[in-house]
Design a protein around this motif. Structure first.
Motif, PDB file in Angstrom:
ATOM      1  N   LYS A  20     -11.480 -13.977  -1.604  1.00 11.01           N
ATOM      2  CA  LYS A  20     -10.024 -14.481  -1.172  1.00 11.01           C
ATOM      3  C   LYS A  20      -9.702 -13.379  -1.494  1.00 11.01           C
ATOM      4  O   LYS A  20      -8.554 -12.930  -1.188  1.00 11.01           O
ATOM      5  N   SER A  21     -10.005 -12.461  -3.280  1.00  7.83           N
ATOM      6  CA  SER A  21      -9.024 -11.404  -3.098  1.00  7.83           C
ATOM      7  C   SER A  21      -8.872 -10.059  -2.330  1.00  7.83           C
ATOM      8  O   SER A  21      -7.981  -9.298  -1.711  1.00  7.83           O
ATOM      9  N   ALA A  22     -10.047  -9.995  -0.894  1.00  5.90           N
ATOM     10  CA  ALA A  22     -10.113  -8.839  -0.152  1.00  5.90           C
ATOM     11  C   ALA A  22      -9.066  -9.883   0.978  1.00  5.90           C
ATOM     12  O   ALA A  22      -7.974  -8.459   1.226  1.00  5.90           O
ATOM     13  N   THR A  23      -8.918 -10.773   1.466  1.00  5.36           N
ATOM     14  CA  THR A  23      -7.910 -11.395   1.894  1.00  5.36           C
ATOM     15  C   THR A  23      -6.570 -11.258   2.046  1.00  5.36           C
ATOM     16  O   THR A  23      -5.783 -10.537   2.963  1.00  5.36           O
ATOM     17  N   TYR A  24      -6.169 -11.320   0.085  1.00  2.00           N
ATOM     18  CA  TYR A  24      -5.238 -11.156  -0.066  1.00  2.00           C
ATOM     19  C   TYR A  24      -4.381  -9.920  -0.264  1.00  2.00           C
ATOM     20  O   TYR A  24      -3.520  -9.218  -0.198  1.00  2.00           O
ATOM     21  N   PHE A  25      -5.613  -8.734  -0.209  1.00  2.00           N
ATOM     22  CA  PHE A  25      -5.418  -7.643  -0.295  1.00  2.00           C
ATOM     23  C   PHE A  25      -4.814  -6.762   0.618  1.00  2.00           C
ATOM     24  O   PHE A  25      -4.096  -6.078   1.199  1.00  2.00           O
ATOM     25  N   GLN A  26      -5.867  -6.901   2.179  1.00  2.00           N
ATOM     26  CA  GLN A  26      -5.488  -7.237   3.338  1.00  2.00           C
ATOM     27  C   GLN A  26      -4.055  -7.489   4.086  1.00  2.00           C
ATOM     28  O   GLN A  26      -3.394  -6.618   4.903  1.00  2.00           O
ATOM     29  N   ALA A  27      -3.511  -8.804   3.020  1.00  2.00           N
ATOM     30  CA  ALA A  27      -2.208  -9.329   3.897  1.00  2.00           C
ATOM     31  C   ALA A  27      -1.140  -8.555   3.165  1.00  2.00           C
ATOM     32  O   ALA A  27      -0.457  -8.094   3.742  1.00  2.00           O
ATOM     33  N   ASN A  28      -1.586  -8.363   1.478  1.00  2.00           N
ATOM     34  CA  ASN A  28      -0.086  -7.487   0.868  1.00  2.00           C
ATOM     35  C   ASN A  28      -0.429  -5.894   1.312  1.00  2.00           C
ATOM     36  O   ASN A  28       1.065  -5.313   1.910  1.00  2.00           O
ATOM     37  N   LYS A  29      -1.567  -5.290   2.122  1.00  2.00           N
ATOM     38  CA  LYS A  29      -1.274  -3.920   2.937  1.00  2.00           C
ATOM     39  C   LYS A  29      -0.444  -4.153   3.943  1.00  2.00           C
ATOM     40  O   LYS A  29       0.537  -3.257   4.445  1.00  2.00           O
ATOM     41  N   LYS A  30      -0.431  -5.019   4.587  1.00  2.00           N
ATOM     42  CA  LYS A  30       0.300  -5.448   6.448  1.00  2.00           C
ATOM     43  C   LYS A  30       1.464  -5.363   5.821  1.00  2.00           C
ATOM     44  O   LYS A  30       2.379  -4.747   6.009  1.00  2.00           O
ATOM     45  N   ILE A  31       1.862  -6.126   4.618  1.00  2.00           N
ATOM     46  CA  ILE A  31       3.384  -6.557   4.261  1.00  2.00           C
ATOM     47  C   ILE A  31       4.130  -5.653   3.714  1.00  2.00           C
ATOM     48  O   ILE A  31       5.196  -4.690   4.580  1.00  2.00           O
ATOM     49  N   ASN A  32       3.300  -4.271   2.662  1.00  2.00           N
ATOM     50  CA  ASN A  32       3.566  -2.921   2.415  1.00  2.00           C
ATOM     51  C   ASN A  32       3.727  -2.251   3.460  1.00  2.00           C
ATOM     52  O   ASN A  32       5.351  -1.252   3.804  1.00  2.00           O
ATOM     53  N   THR A  33       2.802  -2.007   4.561  1.00  2.00           N
ATOM     54  CA  THR A  33       3.108  -0.842   5.896  1.00  2.00           C
ATOM     55  C   THR A  33       4.576  -1.277   6.499  1.00  2.00           C
ATOM     56  O   THR A  33       5.563  -0.682   6.998  1.00  2.00           O
ATOM     57  N   LEU A  34       4.868  -2.607   6.847  1.00  2.00           N
ATOM     58  CA  LEU A  34       5.735  -3.217   7.640  1.00  2.00           C
ATOM     59  C   LEU A  34       7.187  -2.982   6.725  1.00  2.00           C
ATOM     60  O   LEU A  34       8.447  -2.559   7.000  1.00  2.00           O
ATOM     61  N   ARG A  35       7.262  -3.242   5.415  1.00  2.00           N
ATOM     62  CA  ARG A  35       8.170  -2.984   4.543  1.00  2.00           C
ATOM     63  C   ARG A  35       8.291  -1.260   3.919  1.00  2.00           C
ATOM     64  O   ARG A  35      10.124  -1.265   4.616  1.00  2.00           O
TER      65      ARG A  35
END
Length: 188
Positions: free
Chosen positions: A163-178
């Motif tokens: 669960k933590s890994a999926t959250y991290f990947q989603a967060n990473k994607k958002i940060n790169t877009l930002r």
């Protein structure tokens, strides 16, 4: 450790005695402490030697009525709790209040899985034990002496990590877009 509302300590890779002494001091100073992943705590010395030590401890009981104590906790969290209790004047009001400020858990239960977890550098095995020295895991010792929930904790921890890994990947994607959006906004 500075004074904070609650300090969450990740027990993984710490030597139990050194961690316990640091936590005991913090508790007596009024700090609230939560220790998670107690099953991954370490103790110096080979596994076999530590297992024999625990069996020797199990033999120590009240002759006339063993129900009067001493009580031999099998769970890793309770082993840590008892170690810390031995470093606190737990029969005084001050000591009782200090122990009430402590929480210990196997795994990382829900309220603490989303909080920042600290380490205590003075208690880390990799910094304190000479390379090549033997050490044992408290979780493994506990399983050998009668703790029944090792598999359950392992299963829950696997689920939490996924669960933590999926959250991290989603967060990473958002940060790169930002970051990309911020860079394009800067360009005239």
């Amino acid at each position: 450790m500075g004074f904070e509302k609650v300090v969450v300590v990740d027990g993984r890779g710490h030597l139990i005695g050194r961690l316990a002494s640091t936590i005991a001091k913090q508790l007596l100073e009024g700090q609230r402490v939560v220790v998670v992943r107690c099953e991954l705590l370490n103790v110096s010395g080979s596994f076999y030697r530590n297992k024999l030590k625990y069996f020797a401890f199990l033999r120590k009981r009240m002759n006339t009525n063993p129900a009067h104590g001493p009580f031999h906790f099998r769970a890793p969290s309770k082993i840590l709790w008892r170690t810390i209790r031995g470093m606190i004047p737990h029969k005084t009001t001050r000591g009782m209040e200090a122990l009430n400020r402590l929480k210990v858990f196997e795994g990382v239960p829900p309220p603490y899985d989303k909080t920042k977890r600290m380490v205590v550098p003075g208690a880390l095995r990799v910094l304190r034990l000479k390379p090549g020295r033997k050490y044992a895991s408290i979780g493994r010792i506990s399983r050998e002496v009668g703790w029944k929930y090792g598999d359950v904790v392992e299963k829950l921890e696997t689920k939490r990590k996924e669960k933590s890994a999926t959250y991290f990947q989603a967060n990473k994607k958002i940060n790169t877009l930002r970051a990309k959006a911020a860079a394009s906004a800067k360009q005239p």
